[in-house]
Motif scaffolding. Structure first.
Motif, PDB file in Angstrom:
ATOM      1  N   LEU A  16       0.867  -1.260  -0.335  1.00  0.00           N
ATOM      2  CA  LEU A  16      -0.412  -0.066   0.121  1.00  0.00           C
ATOM      3  C   LEU A  16       0.960   1.346  -0.213  1.00  0.00           C
ATOM      4  O   LEU A  16       1.610   1.071   0.496  1.00  0.00           O
ATOM      5  N   VAL A  17       0.535   2.138  -0.980  1.00  0.00           N
ATOM      6  CA  VAL A  17       0.941   3.341  -0.223  1.00  0.00           C
ATOM      7  C   VAL A  17       1.398   4.077   0.641  1.00  0.00           C
ATOM      8  O   VAL A  17      -0.678   4.230   1.375  1.00  0.00           O
ATOM      9  N   VAL A  27      -8.661   2.592  -5.208  1.00  0.00           N
ATOM     10  CA  VAL A  27      -8.156   1.994  -5.230  1.00  0.00           C
ATOM     11  C   VAL A  27      -8.352   1.704  -7.415  1.00  0.00           C
ATOM     12  O   VAL A  27      -9.303   1.529  -7.924  1.00  0.00           O
ATOM     13  N   VAL A  55       3.977  -2.650 -10.664  1.00  0.00           N
ATOM     14  CA  VAL A  55       2.716  -2.243  -9.669  1.00  0.00           C
ATOM     15  C   VAL A  55       3.645  -1.311  -8.384  1.00  0.00           C
ATOM     16  O   VAL A  55       3.071  -1.132  -7.756  1.00  0.00           O
ATOM     17  N   ASP A  56       5.072  -2.521  -8.104  1.00  0.00           N
ATOM     18  CA  ASP A  56       5.724  -2.233  -7.181  1.00  0.00           C
ATOM     19  C   ASP A  56       6.569  -0.789  -6.967  1.00  0.00           C
ATOM     20  O   ASP A  56       5.552  -0.058  -5.591  1.00  0.00           O
ATOM     21  N   ASN A  59       3.411   1.919  -7.290  1.00  0.00           N
ATOM     22  CA  ASN A  59       2.654   2.337  -5.561  1.00  0.00           C
ATOM     23  C   ASN A  59       3.208   2.975  -5.195  1.00  0.00           C
ATOM     24  O   ASN A  59       3.198   4.221  -4.177  1.00  0.00           O
ATOM     25  N   GLY A  63       1.706   6.364  -6.662  1.00  0.00           N
ATOM     26  CA  GLY A  63      -0.068   5.357  -7.435  1.00  0.00           C
ATOM     27  C   GLY A  63      -0.022   5.921  -9.036  1.00  0.00           C
ATOM     28  O   GLY A  63       0.454   6.703  -9.662  1.00  0.00           O
ATOM     29  N   LYS A  67      -4.151   7.139  -6.577  1.00  0.00           N
ATOM     30  CA  LYS A  67      -4.511   5.877  -5.873  1.00  0.00           C
ATOM     31  C   LYS A  67      -3.617   4.886  -6.060  1.00  0.00           C
ATOM     32  O   LYS A  67      -2.862   4.393  -6.478  1.00  0.00           O
ATOM     33  N   LYS A  68      -3.888   3.844  -5.089  1.00  0.00           N
ATOM     34  CA  LYS A  68      -3.299   2.716  -5.020  1.00  0.00           C
ATOM     35  C   LYS A  68      -3.251   1.486  -6.634  1.00  0.00           C
ATOM     36  O   LYS A  68      -4.299   1.364  -6.577  1.00  0.00           O
ATOM     37  N   VAL A  69      -2.616   1.209  -6.696  1.00  0.00           N
ATOM     38  CA  VAL A  69      -2.722   0.179  -8.218  1.00  0.00           C
ATOM     39  C   VAL A  69      -2.664  -1.598  -7.666  1.00  0.00           C
ATOM     40  O   VAL A  69      -2.202  -1.546  -6.675  1.00  0.00           O
ATOM     41  N   GLU A  70      -3.521  -2.405  -7.684  1.00  0.00           N
ATOM     42  CA  GLU A  70      -3.727  -3.316  -6.988  1.00  0.00           C
ATOM     43  C   GLU A  70      -4.353  -3.932  -9.040  1.00  0.00           C
ATOM     44  O   GLU A  70      -4.263  -4.038  -9.639  1.00  0.00           O
ATOM     45  N   LYS A 314      -0.421   4.259 -17.089  1.00  0.00           N
ATOM     46  CA  LYS A 314      -0.862   4.943 -15.833  1.00  0.00           C
ATOM     47  C   LYS A 314       0.090   6.097 -16.463  1.00  0.00           C
ATOM     48  O   LYS A 314      -1.004   7.063 -16.447  1.00  0.00           O
TER      49      LYS A 314
END
Length: 385
Positions: A16-17, A27, A55-56, A59, A63, A67-70, A314
């Protein structure tokens, strides 16, 4: 970790950020339907690793639009039916904002009607036979116009090859790649003395190798489904004592590692090889090694475009200032990303000009770069979109 992945969708928990909550509206979800089982199972786990790193990194940097990316990974079984189920689950149940995936052409074609119905941006990251055109689809992998020339030209120049035998998997990718290859060979003054196909799940190539022996070609070119069929065909070709040089339009560097001595001498055409001597690639390789350690699967030309595509998505969302499909689709043609493959921009009829490399597999499974070809055009792909 991959042995625990079932055939259903699996959410990969990512960092998580700091300070960011877990509310749904905070998200952005990226769905990855890919062949964790079936023909692509040899390479699909490396695709997931590339997406995880992207993604790591995203984030950790805040993000996308704050927003956080999952990631939400689903096994498409490497085929059409599985891909339809995976896409349906990801789009209509998991409510992903986009699909970014390396898949077989059979899986892609099977999934496209679901994508159209769900109106979700879809970045296809596999090298493929070209000319897959859909309002929601972009592709950042290589197509025949970028892959075939380096191999055929090398065989004609270095080996004085005039006759060729072609072998493919019997579906869109195998037939599409080899149809282009045959036309290219004939245009260059060569002759195809045989072209044979087997189902994607074929494991016994004895009859085709016997036909090859009878035809006695100067060179052979394979275009089988990425992963398992490449392994069985090349192993049996080598065991049969065949001597004609081999070009493979679908073997990736990760698969080459698993084949090792069986693939010694095979020529491949790729937009990514691990030993590309650039600062961006060295940075990428270091980050992959730092994240995965001894669990790292060899980054390759079927996995690294996934990394690039996450960053391209992104950039498109940030340009559009929304995850709404229509603005993102428009922005995908305009944005670019400078990564391990160099600058990638899907501005050529929804495809990307790419620097291509002619590589030769060594006895230990590593790939030596023989020659590079900067900024190769994908040619005519989707002129009507």
């Amino acid at each position: 970790m991959f042995s625990k992945l079932g055939t259903g969708a699996v959410i990969l928990a990512l960092a998580l950020v700091p300070g960011m909550g877990a509310k749904a509206q905070e998200v952005i979800k990226i769905g990855i339907p890919t062949g964790l089982s079936g023909a692509n199972s040899v390479v699909a786990p490396s695709v997931v690793q590339s997406a995880e790193l992207a993604v790591d990194e995203i984030n950790a940097a805040g993000g996308i639009l704050g927003k956080k990316v999952e990631l939400d990974v689903a096994d498409d079984g490497s085929g059409a039916a599985g891909a339809q189920k995976a896409a349906d689950s990801l789009i209509f149940q998991k409510k992903v904002n986009a699909l970014i995936s390396m898949q077989t052409s059979a899986a892609r074609n099977g999934m496209l009607p679901v994508v159209s119905r769900g109106k979700v941006p879809y970045i296809y990251t596999s090298l493929y036979e070209g000319r897959s055109c859909n309002k929601y689809l972009y592709a950042d992998g290589a197509v025949p116009e970028q892959m075939v020339g380096p191999i055929v030209d090398h065989f004609m120049d270095a080996y004085k090859a005039k006759t060729f035998f072609l072998v493919g998997s019997d579906y869109a990718f195998g037939r599409g790649m080899l149809a282009f290859t045959k036309a290219y060979i004939e245009k260059k003054g060569g002759k195809v003395v045989g072209d044979e196909y087997q189902p994607m799940d074929a494991t016994d190539w004895t009859a085709i190798i016997s036909k090859m022996r009878s035809a006695n070609p100067d060179a052979v070119i394979f275009s089988t489904a990425g992963g398992a069929p490449n392994v069985t065909l090349q192993k049996q070709y080598k065991a049969a004592g065949m001597k004609a040089p081999v070009g493979n339009l679908s073997v990736d560097e990760g698969t080459a590692k698993t084949m090792a001595a069986d693939a010694d001498g095979v020529f491949i055409s790729a937009s990514f090889l691990t030993n590309i001597d650039t600062s961006a690639n060295k940075k990428f390789m270091s980050a992959m090694k730092a994240k995965f350690g001894d669990k790292l699967l060899t980054p390759n030309d079927l996995s690294v475009p996934e990394y690039d595509a996450v960053y391209l998505y992104k950039a498109a969302v940030e340009k559009a200032k929304t995850t709404t499909a229509e603005p993102v689709i428009a922005a995908l043609a305009e944005v670019s990303f400078d990564g391990p493959r160099g600058k990638v921009q899907m501005n050529a009829q929804r495809h990307a000009p790419l620097t291509m490399y002619l590589g030769q597999v060594q006895a230990d499974g590593s790939v030596k770069i023989v020659k590079s070809f900067p900024n190769v055009s994908p040619g005519e792909q989707c002129p009507k979109l």
